[in-house]
Motif scaffolding. Sequence first.
Motif, short mmCIF file in Angstrom:
data_model
loop_
_atom_site.label_atom_id
_atom_site.label_comp_id
_atom_site.label_asym_id
_atom_site.label_seq_id
_atom_site.Cartn_x
_atom_site.Cartn_y
_atom_site.Cartn_z
N GLU A 37 0.83 -1.21 0.00
CA GLU A 37 0.00 0.00 0.00
C GLU A 37 0.86 1.26 0.00
O GLU A 37 0.60 2.20 -0.74
CB GLU A 37 -0.92 0.01 1.22
N GLN A 38 1.92 1.27 0.79
CA GLN A 38 2.78 2.45 0.86
C GLN A 38 3.55 2.65 -0.44
O GLN A 38 3.74 3.78 -0.88
CB GLN A 38 3.70 2.37 2.07
N GLU A 43 3.97 5.81 -5.53
CA GLU A 43 3.84 5.85 -6.98
C GLU A 43 2.74 6.82 -7.41
O GLU A 43 2.95 7.64 -8.31
CB GLU A 43 3.56 4.46 -7.53
N LYS A 44 1.59 6.75 -6.76
CA LYS A 44 0.47 7.62 -7.11
C LYS A 44 0.80 9.09 -6.82
O LYS A 44 0.48 9.96 -7.61
CB LYS A 44 -0.79 7.20 -6.35
N ILE A 45 1.44 9.34 -5.68
CA ILE A 45 1.79 10.72 -5.32
C ILE A 45 2.79 11.28 -6.33
O ILE A 45 2.70 12.44 -6.74
CB ILE A 45 2.33 10.79 -3.88
N SER A 46 3.75 10.46 -6.75
CA SER A 46 4.77 10.94 -7.69
C SER A 46 4.17 11.32 -9.05
O SER A 46 4.78 12.08 -9.79
CB SER A 46 5.86 9.89 -7.88
N LEU A 58 -8.38 12.32 -3.55
CA LEU A 58 -9.05 11.37 -2.66
C LEU A 58 -9.51 10.13 -3.43
O LEU A 58 -9.39 9.00 -2.95
CB LEU A 58 -10.23 12.01 -1.94
N ASN A 59 -10.05 10.36 -4.62
CA ASN A 59 -10.50 9.23 -5.44
C ASN A 59 -9.34 8.32 -5.81
O ASN A 59 -9.49 7.10 -5.87
CB ASN A 59 -11.19 9.72 -6.72
N LYS A 60 -8.18 8.91 -6.05
CA LYS A 60 -7.01 8.14 -6.48
C LYS A 60 -6.32 7.44 -5.31
O LYS A 60 -5.90 6.29 -5.42
CB LYS A 60 -6.02 9.08 -7.17
#
Length: 120
Positions: A37-38, A43-46, A58-60
Amino acid sequence: MKKLLLATALLSSTALTGCVVAVTDGEYNGHHSWKKEQRENREKISQLKIGTEYQSVLNKLGTPEYTDMVSKGDTVYQVLYFATNSKHSDGVVTKDECTPLLFKDSKLVGFGDTALAHLL
């Protein structure tokens, strides 16, 4: 008759005793799931872009570990903290194990400790 019942009870209890085997996909009690999860959060934040809408983030990323609201002058900032860098799983995620995402007027204006330090 009592001896027969006692013998049957003793034999039944040993016959019913056994071994329990748990089959998992390699994630015993979530041991590895927090790492996955982390990593996914990092990856998503980058991939986020400045100006991304609050609700889109929030959706992502889902529900953050922590949220803050900070007022500086006439501007109110929202800060979402997502778990990204725990070293071990002790069942408690602290803010220093999270990456802060900074929003102004419901738009992403920065993320990370540097962005948060500029706000404060």
